[in-house]
Design a protein around this motif. Structure first.
Motif, PDB file in Angstrom:
ATOM      1  N   PHE A 114       0.751  -1.224   0.039  1.00 47.87           N
ATOM      2  CA  PHE A 114       0.045   0.013  -0.242  1.00 47.87           C
ATOM      3  C   PHE A 114       0.869   1.389   0.048  1.00 47.87           C
ATOM      4  N   SER A 119      -5.889   6.350   0.354  1.00 49.80           N
ATOM      5  CA  SER A 119      -5.349   5.521   1.597  1.00 49.80           C
ATOM      6  C   SER A 119      -6.393   4.508   1.622  1.00 49.80           C
ATOM      7  N   VAL A 120      -5.860   3.219   2.130  1.00 48.83           N
ATOM      8  CA  VAL A 120      -6.765   2.055   2.177  1.00 48.83           C
ATOM      9  C   VAL A 120      -7.479   2.001   3.732  1.00 48.83           C
ATOM     10  N   MET A 121      -6.874   2.982   4.507  1.00 51.45           N
ATOM     11  CA  MET A 121      -7.326   2.931   5.934  1.00 51.45           C
ATOM     12  C   MET A 121      -9.084   2.773   6.015  1.00 51.45           C
ATOM     13  N   PRO A 122      -9.507   1.949   6.642  1.00 55.98           N
ATOM     14  CA  PRO A 122     -11.062   1.734   6.651  1.00 55.98           C
ATOM     15  C   PRO A 122     -11.595   2.793   7.520  1.00 55.98           C
TER      16      PRO A 122
END
Lengths: 321, 608
Positions: A247, A288-291
């Motif tokens: 990521f 961003s892949v931050m949920p």
């Protein structure tokens, strides 16, 4: 390559102190040699130091810094060296003597050098120009704000939280009252390993069957962390999880003094709840892949996991005053 | 003394030295053989027990760092275990995979276990603890684990335990000559390695019937990804690691030790071959595991991929270069023109942003290449997948539907504390890996922003199928043969089919020996309002997605990449040659002027 500890990320303090230290050593060597009457010509000393700095920046720092940044450091260090060699008229004369000797061709050797320089300089500059004109497609540099300004309020699971006022409901003393001093005393030690203070005391060991209140909530937060967060942020909360390599932007390193240690707990609560998609534009919400953890966790679970992150890294949340 | 005589003297000395070194090496090894030890092993005494203070110090480390996955009793059932596969180690039985000791024996604590804690186990969630714990802390925690959590066996049990240790330090790896690699490629057939690891070593031989000692599904290693070898010790291209694993086997798994039925020399050949299969910058094809002399030559000289010291994986490059070719684009992977353009390694992680999250992604990378001509661009995707998965039963939903929760496509529940009470952990991901998932189709997809030329930099449509303001076009191929191009407007918004999909073509889609090769061709241009208009010389953002049908991947349960940039490299303009030429000439003129002035000044000084 474990024998060489690389300068990780952009850690300016380590970089500057290492550079300053080595320049000091060079100065000492130079002074000693001068005293012993075996001084290095100023010209070569200056050029040598400049090359050393360039090599240091290129090979010592990881991840590599872009050429444009190295060029800035290169110019600044060249200015510094110039000030050193031109400190007095004598020093300046001594510095430029080798160059002048070559230009004047005072001996056969210097004449040869002059011929070589006359050919090499145009070729090198022409080659450099060719390389810069050649279409090349380096990775573009995109600068992202890591800690953007938080909003005044945030709404999670239908409830509005005023970030300046709200407190972590689990950061409590044994009377159930919000108490930062009480909980700060129970976090892990800020020494190598960041270990819990006493494994046999339920006040410090969240896994002690008799742990209660704050310490028990830390364990509950840890369970959530190790079922949800470690995949990216890592088993040691250092941003080196299973998928950190996949990521970009890379996951935050909570053990770094520049992340949760310098943020208010409510800021972290907001970031965790809203995730990457909830960032303002300067934080690159699209990448961003931050949920947005409100989709996966309850409000209580988010508070607990935030508290666990502070406990496990040995940091205190910043307060508003 | 003549030169030749000097030379022959040197040669004689060399022979003497070599013989004496060989004897020196051979003596302890052959004395070991007298006690019926396998070649290369030597018996070693059991270690003395650690002091009580060290065990106590280790307990503190364990309950801070390790308990979260390995559990209070060390049974590998901490809160993290439910969503992990491979699962955390269960210490109780004293079964450890990576060892220098003979098959079935306990590992060496201060070598094997210390290295595991120090370097971690790549391809699993176990990280490297170097730089986090001091060496003393790492040794302390091992003292705790080996005395308190390993319950069924003991390092102090003189009656039942002995240690036959592979003398890896004293063995010199055999040079990876083409002959050695070729012999290795024949030996992996003879020794039946390929039955599990597959003809091409992609771990596809027996992907579903293997179990570990605890009954959980386990898969053979993919030799093409040495950076995922558990025993790679942060040094993945080091042939010694493979030699060690091959010599001692992996306890608790179906991987046996080959020490008894192979000589040391044969083991080096096999290790050299397996090591040469690990991916390099350029693909070196060895179809069906057939290694020709030419291939063996290429294997023996290919350089390893650069490994990123921060992640211990190959270094990522986020720019995907595409080169212009004349005429028709390639029709298969063997076209020579693919060699014009480098292949890029796409790192893939599980999709964990939105439900259903994919905590175990069996596709962790892909390779991509791109070529273009006047009208079309072609992408070749190649990725390792141990199983070819094609959905057999018709599903209830439409290909454009993305919210599949109503159809029962759900993520792994956390289980929480009830997990530890279930002795077989039937509800964990590890237990479900064998038959727990409905099989869907494998697939690959990539997205471009629509009208990317108009995006205010650095803004992009969200990586996950775009967003409300900026839409994407998503080209998706699935193994049941469908190829669609869809408009995406957000992760939870159903896709819309685009007419453009009539013009997109699957040139080739083939699964062979544990790998998919999918070649997709699409026009550079379509309706500007609907699909990305691809232009040369620009950075065009791209995101990639992949599905493994046997992992239950479908809809949002998938593997995903970061943003990459496609760059269709333009032809080199004339100015590239003209300006540097002018600059060179200019410098020559300046040089002449400077030297002339200097000479004049000296002359004047001389006259004065």
């Amino acid at each position: 390559m474990t024998w060489l500890k690389l300068v990780e990320g952009y850690m300016p303090m380590q970089m500057i102190s290492e550079l300053a230290g080595s320049i000091l050593v060079f100065a000492l060597i130079n002074w000693t040699l001068n005293r012993a009457g075996m001084g290095i010509p100023k010209f070569w000393a200056g050029v040598g130091v400049w090359i050393y700095i360039q090599l240091y920046l290129k090979y010592r720092i990881y991840p590599p810094i872009p050429f444009s940044v190295r060029a800035i450091y290169g110019t600044v260090s060249a200015c510094g060296i110039f000030m050193w060699v031109s400190g007095s008229e004598d020093a300046w004369q001594e510095f430029k003597r080798p160059v002048m000797n070559v230009m004047d061709g005072i001996s056969g050797f210097h004449k040869g050098m002059r011929t070589v320089a006359l050919i090499v300089i145009p070729l090198a500059l022409g080659g450099f120009a060719y390389n810069s004109f050649l279409p090349s497609f380096e990775e573009p540099i995109e600068l992202r704000t890591v800690h953007p300004a938080p909003p005044a309020t945030t709404k999670v699971h239908g409830k509005t939280f005023v970030l300046q006022v709200v407190e972590n409901p689990y950061r409590v003393n044994n009377e159930g009252k919000y108490d930062q001093a009480y909980t700060d005393a129970r976090i892990v030690e800020q020494a190598m390993g960041r270990l819990m203070k006493d494994v046999n005391d339920p006040n410090y060991n969240p896994w002690d069957p008799n742990a209660e209140g704050y310490t028990k909530y830390v364990r509950e937060g840890g369970e959530i962390f190790f079922q949800n967060c470690h995949f990216c942020h890592g088993d040691n909360l250092n941003g080196r999880g299973l998928w950190a390599y996949a990521f970009n932007p890379i996951p935050a390193n909570f053990t770094d003094a520049g992340t949760i240690a310098q943020l208010q707990e409510t800021f972290v609560f907001w970031r965790v709840s809203k995730g990457g998609i909830g960032l303002p534009g300067e934080g690159f919400p699209w990448a961003s892949v931050m949920p947005p953890w409100e989709q996966h966790l309850t409000v209580d679970e988010i508070w607990k996991v935030v508290m666990f992150e502070y406990w496990h890294t040995g940091y205190y949340p910043r307060t508003w005053d | 003394m003549s030169k030749s005589r000097y030379g022959s003297n040197l040669a004689r000395w060399g022979v003497c030295l070599t013989v004496s070194v060989l004897l020196g090496l051979g003596l302890p090894l052959s004395s070991g053989a007298q006690e019926d030890l396998p070649e290369g092993f030597k018996q070693q005494g059991l270690p003395s027990p650690p002091p009580a203070e060290q065990i106590e110090a280790g307990k503190r480390v364990y309950f801070t760092k390790c308990v979260w996955c390995h559990g209070v009793e060390g049974a590998g059932d901490g809160p993290g275990a439910v969503r992990l596969w491979p699962r955390p180690r269960n210490f109780n039985a004293g079964t450890f995979k990576i060892r220098h000791t003979a098959s079935g024996q306990l590992p060496l604590i201060d070598l094997d276990l210390l290295q595991t804690v120090t370097h971690g186990l790549p391809g699993s969630a176990m990280p490297s603890w170097e730089g986090i714990l001091t060496e003393q802390q790492r040794k302390d925690v091992l003292a705790f684990v080996t005395t308190q959590l390993v319950q069924d066996r003991s390092w102090q049990d003189e009656e039942f335990e002995e240690l036959f240790v592979l003398q890896l330090d004293q063995l010199t790896p055999k040079q990876n000559t083409p002959e050695s690699i070729k012999r290795g490629s024949e030996l992996v057939v003879e020794k039946k390695c390929i039955e599990c690891h597959g003809l091409e070593g992609r771990g596809d031989g027996n992907a579903f019937n293997l179990k570990d000692d605890w009954g959980f599904s386990i898969q053979p290693a993919d030799w093409h990804k040495c950076w995922n070898f558990r025993g790679s010790r942060q040094d993945p291209y080091n042939v010694r690691n493979i030699f060690r694993t091959f010599s001692t086997g992996l306890n608790g798994t179906p991987m046996p030790s080959f020490a008894d039925n192979t000589s040391v020399d044969e083991r080096w050949d096999i290790a050299n071959y397996v090591n040469s299969l690990c991916e390099r910058e350029h693909e070196i094809p060895a179809p069906q595991g057939q290694v020709s002399d030419q291939t063996a030559q290429a294997f023996s000289t290919a350089l390893p991929l650069p490994i990123d010291p921060l992640t211990d994986k190959p270094k990522s490059n986020f720019v995907i270069p595409s080169k212009f070719v004349e005429g028709d684009l390639p029709t298969d992977e063997n076209d020579e023109r693919w060699k014009l353009v480098p292949r890029r390694w796409l790192a893939m992680g599980g999709q964990i942003t939105h439900k259903p999250r994919n905590f175990v992604n069996r596709i962790d990378d892909m390779w991509v290449q791109a070529l273009y001509n006047e009208t079309h661009i072609e992408f070749m995707f190649r990725w390792d997948d141990r199983t070819k998965s094609i959905q057999e039963d018709e599903v209830d939903w439409d290909p454009t539907e993305v919210n599949l929760g109503d159809y029962g496509v759900e993520e792994q529940a956390p289980q929480g504390t009830t997990f530890a009470e279930d002795p077989f952990h039937q509800e964990s991901i590890a237990a479900k890996q064998k038959d727990g998932y409905a099989v869907y189709s494998d697939g690959v997809a990539f997205q471009f922003p629509v009208k990317w030329q108009e995006l205010p930099a650095p803004r992009k449509p969200r990586y996950f199928w775009g967003d409300e303001r900026f839409s994407v076009d998503l080209t998706k191929w699935t193994a049941d043969g469908t190829l669609g191009v869809y408009e995406g407007t957000g992760w939870d918004q159903d896709l819309t089919e685009l007419d453009f999909q009539e013009e997109v073509e699957v040139v080739k889609a083939e699964w062979a020996n544990g790998r998919w090769t999918v070649i997709v061709k699409r026009p550079l241009k379509g309706d500007y309002e609907e699909v990305a208009y691809l232009e040369a010389g620009k950075y065009i953002p791209m995101v990639f997605f992949a599905w493994d049908g046997h992992n239950g991947d479908v809809g949002r349960k998938m593997a995903v990449s970061a943003f990459y940039y496609l760059v269709m490299e333009p032809q080199i303009p004339l100015t590239t040659y003209v300006y540097p030429g002018l600059i060179t000439v200019g410098i020559v003129i300046i040089e002449g002027w400077v030297l002339g002035r200097r000479a004049n000044r000296r002359k004047e000084k001389g006259q004065a």
